[in-house]
Design a protein around this motif. Sequence first.
Motif, PDB file in Angstrom:
ATOM      1  N   ARG A 138       0.817  -1.154   0.130  1.00 35.84           N
ATOM      2  CA  ARG A 138      -0.226  -0.158   0.184  1.00 35.84           C
ATOM      3  C   ARG A 138       0.864   1.407   0.048  1.00 35.84           C
ATOM      4  N   ASP A 139       2.273   0.943  -0.111  1.00 32.28           N
ATOM      5  CA  ASP A 139       3.084   2.185  -0.147  1.00 32.28           C
ATOM      6  C   ASP A 139       3.995   2.224  -1.476  1.00 32.28           C
ATOM      7  N   TYR A 140       4.716   3.045  -1.568  1.00 36.54           N
ATOM      8  CA  TYR A 140       5.848   3.267  -2.296  1.00 36.54           C
ATOM      9  C   TYR A 140       7.109   3.513  -1.730  1.00 36.54           C
ATOM     10  N   LEU A 141       8.255   3.057  -2.010  1.00 35.80           N
ATOM     11  CA  LEU A 141       9.455   3.251  -1.403  1.00 35.80           C
ATOM     12  C   LEU A 141      10.329   4.173  -2.335  1.00 35.80           C
ATOM     13  N   ILE A 142      10.933   5.119  -2.016  1.00 39.90           N
ATOM     14  CA  ILE A 142      11.386   6.231  -2.506  1.00 39.90           C
ATOM     15  C   ILE A 142      12.808   6.292  -2.315  1.00 39.90           C
ATOM     16  N   ASN A 143      13.798   6.191  -3.293  1.00 34.41           N
ATOM     17  CA  ASN A 143      15.156   6.233  -3.217  1.00 34.41           C
ATOM     18  C   ASN A 143      15.748   7.126  -4.266  1.00 34.41           C
ATOM     19  N   GLY A 144      16.721   8.188  -3.890  1.00 31.61           N
ATOM     20  CA  GLY A 144      17.296   8.868  -4.998  1.00 31.61           C
ATOM     21  C   GLY A 144      17.661  10.431  -4.600  1.00 31.61           C
ATOM     22  N   SER A 145      17.949  11.400  -4.991  1.00 33.42           N
ATOM     23  CA  SER A 145      18.058  12.552  -4.648  1.00 33.42           C
ATOM     24  C   SER A 145      17.591  13.716  -5.590  1.00 33.42           C
ATOM     25  N   LYS A 146      17.446  14.688  -5.218  1.00 34.33           N
ATOM     26  CA  LYS A 146      17.110  15.920  -6.258  1.00 34.33           C
ATOM     27  C   LYS A 146      17.916  17.281  -5.940  1.00 34.33           C
ATOM     28  N   HIS A 147      18.029  18.008  -6.506  1.00 31.46           N
ATOM     29  CA  HIS A 147      18.720  19.284  -6.371  1.00 31.46           C
ATOM     30  C   HIS A 147      18.256  20.435  -6.996  1.00 31.46           C
ATOM     31  N   PHE A 148      18.585  21.710  -6.684  1.00 31.14           N
ATOM     32  CA  PHE A 148      18.291  22.987  -6.856  1.00 31.14           C
ATOM     33  C   PHE A 148      16.745  23.022  -6.589  1.00 31.14           C
ATOM     34  N   ILE A 149      16.349  22.595  -5.518  1.00 30.63           N
ATOM     35  CA  ILE A 149      14.942  22.472  -5.140  1.00 30.63           C
ATOM     36  C   ILE A 149      14.705  24.117  -4.331  1.00 30.63           C
ATOM     37  N   SER A 150      13.930  24.771  -5.068  1.00 28.36           N
ATOM     38  CA  SER A 150      13.766  26.112  -4.433  1.00 28.36           C
ATOM     39  C   SER A 150      13.043  26.156  -3.114  1.00 28.36           C
ATOM     40  N   HIS A 151      13.435  26.871  -2.072  1.00 30.06           N
ATOM     41  CA  HIS A 151      12.889  27.107  -0.767  1.00 30.06           C
ATOM     42  C   HIS A 151      12.209  25.972  -0.116  1.00 30.06           C
ATOM     43  N   ALA A 152      12.984  24.753  -0.368  1.00 30.24           N
ATOM     44  CA  ALA A 152      12.307  23.539   0.394  1.00 30.24           C
ATOM     45  C   ALA A 152      12.448  23.760   1.875  1.00 30.24           C
ATOM     46  N   ASP A 153      13.374  24.425   2.156  1.00 27.46           N
ATOM     47  CA  ASP A 153      13.697  24.640   3.735  1.00 27.46           C
ATOM     48  C   ASP A 153      12.674  25.466   4.286  1.00 27.46           C
ATOM     49  N   MET A 154      11.741  26.061   3.640  1.00 28.65           N
ATOM     50  CA  MET A 154      10.614  26.896   3.962  1.00 28.65           C
ATOM     51  C   MET A 154       9.194  26.043   3.775  1.00 28.65           C
ATOM     52  N   ALA A 155       9.326  25.036   3.221  1.00 26.38           N
ATOM     53  CA  ALA A 155       8.124  24.190   2.750  1.00 26.38           C
ATOM     54  C   ALA A 155       7.741  23.178   3.854  1.00 26.38           C
ATOM     55  N   ASP A 156       6.541  22.732   3.613  1.00 27.56           N
ATOM     56  CA  ASP A 156       6.499  21.590   4.863  1.00 27.56           C
ATOM     57  C   ASP A 156       5.996  20.263   4.017  1.00 27.56           C
ATOM     58  N   PHE A 157       5.887  20.293   2.676  1.00 31.41           N
ATOM     59  CA  PHE A 157       5.731  19.077   1.694  1.00 31.41           C
ATOM     60  C   PHE A 157       6.291  19.265   0.218  1.00 31.41           C
ATOM     61  N   VAL A 158       6.497  18.288  -0.352  1.00 32.45           N
ATOM     62  CA  VAL A 158       7.085  18.294  -1.566  1.00 32.45           C
ATOM     63  C   VAL A 158       6.391  17.668  -2.612  1.00 32.45           C
ATOM     64  N   ILE A 159       6.298  18.372  -3.888  1.00 31.92           N
ATOM     65  CA  ILE A 159       5.572  17.640  -4.990  1.00 31.92           C
ATOM     66  C   ILE A 159       6.717  16.923  -5.768  1.00 31.92           C
ATOM     67  N   LEU A 160       6.967  15.644  -5.622  1.00 30.39           N
ATOM     68  CA  LEU A 160       8.041  15.007  -6.100  1.00 30.39           C
ATOM     69  C   LEU A 160       7.588  14.177  -7.261  1.00 30.39           C
ATOM     70  N   PHE A 161       8.560  14.205  -8.170  1.00 32.76           N
ATOM     71  CA  PHE A 161       8.492  13.585  -9.472  1.00 32.76           C
ATOM     72  C   PHE A 161       9.603  12.271  -9.418  1.00 32.76           C
ATOM     73  N   ALA A 162       9.125  11.007  -9.573  1.00 33.48           N
ATOM     74  CA  ALA A 162      10.227   9.938  -9.454  1.00 33.48           C
ATOM     75  C   ALA A 162       9.813   8.859 -10.798  1.00 33.48           C
ATOM     76  N   ALA A 163      10.678   7.989 -11.119  1.00 29.08           N
ATOM     77  CA  ALA A 163      10.568   7.126 -12.011  1.00 29.08           C
ATOM     78  C   ALA A 163       9.978   5.890 -11.511  1.00 29.08           C
ATOM     79  N   THR A 164       8.723   5.270 -12.040  1.00 30.28           N
ATOM     80  CA  THR A 164       8.018   4.108 -11.378  1.00 30.28           C
ATOM     81  C   THR A 164       8.287   2.913 -12.211  1.00 30.28           C
ATOM     82  N   ASP A 165       8.780   3.031 -13.622  1.00 30.58           N
ATOM     83  CA  ASP A 165       8.692   2.051 -14.543  1.00 30.58           C
ATOM     84  C   ASP A 165       9.549   2.491 -15.611  1.00 30.58           C
ATOM     85  N   VAL A 166       9.654   1.428 -16.694  1.00 30.56           N
ATOM     86  CA  VAL A 166      10.423   1.969 -18.125  1.00 30.56           C
ATOM     87  C   VAL A 166       9.420   1.269 -19.033  1.00 30.56           C
ATOM     88  N   GLU A 167       8.945   1.974 -20.245  1.00 31.59           N
ATOM     89  CA  GLU A 167       8.310   1.391 -21.382  1.00 31.59           C
ATOM     90  C   GLU A 167       9.227   1.429 -22.456  1.00 31.59           C
TER      91      GLU A 167
END
Length: 259
Positions: free
Chosen positions: A143-172
């Motif tokens: 019932r969950d997703y397990l996320i691994n990896g990193s992002k950078h140049f994420i503006s004002h993440a230190d002032m946010a309380d949630f992130v709209i994240l994009f990650a790869a889930t499959d390959v077609e």
Amino acid sequence: LSLSDVQQALLDTVRQFVETELYPHEDLVERLDAVPPELQRQIQAKAIEVGLYAANMPETLGGGGLDNLGITLMERELGRAGYALQMLVARPSNILRACTGDQIGEYLLPTIRGERHDCLAMTEPNAGSDVRGMLTRAERRGRDYLINGSKHFISHADMADFVILFAATDVEQTKGGPKKKITGFLVDLDSPGLEVRRGPACVSNRGYHQCELFFSDCRVPASHRLGEEGRGFDLMGEWLGATRLTVAATSVGRGRRVL
């Protein structure tokens, strides 16, 4: 281009707000490389009071309901002030309008009201404009997703309380070769397995920080998936295109301030 009376009134309101509520604090932010919390609350409250907060969101959701021209005019005037101050007049990411079910009450509406704050995470050290080149992965585990990896140049993440994240889930497999399927997620920044670090300093952005996000077996409920699995690229195309207008308008405002 001629402006209507309503558009001119908007422009005048934003310009006055910038000059009276933002300019006076620029030297302080420059010295501190930060915006004091009390000042953050003060500017946000004033923006809500005069109706500039979340002006890009529909009126039916509690936003200002501005069209693209109105938002562009607003961004041009806000662009005359430093990012650390003008971003406090929040324009939540339009992609939050893709929220459904409980996500609306948990993320979308509180962000429009100023109770929550978002940041957007797509860019990676080896995947900037090439979004499909991202290495951050989200693997379905029950019932969950397990996320691994990193992002950078994420503006004002230190002032946010949630992130709209994009990650790869499959390959077609396509005629042009394999392509990663991208999925969007809503991830609280206090989630176990997610670390936020201050990133490198950027020119002219004192007080407005670029951050790095590191995911290590960060568990996110499937209910926090934004849209359908593998359709994140479509979400980006539908909701994020207008941000090119706002970046351009902000740059014009900066240029006018310099001149």
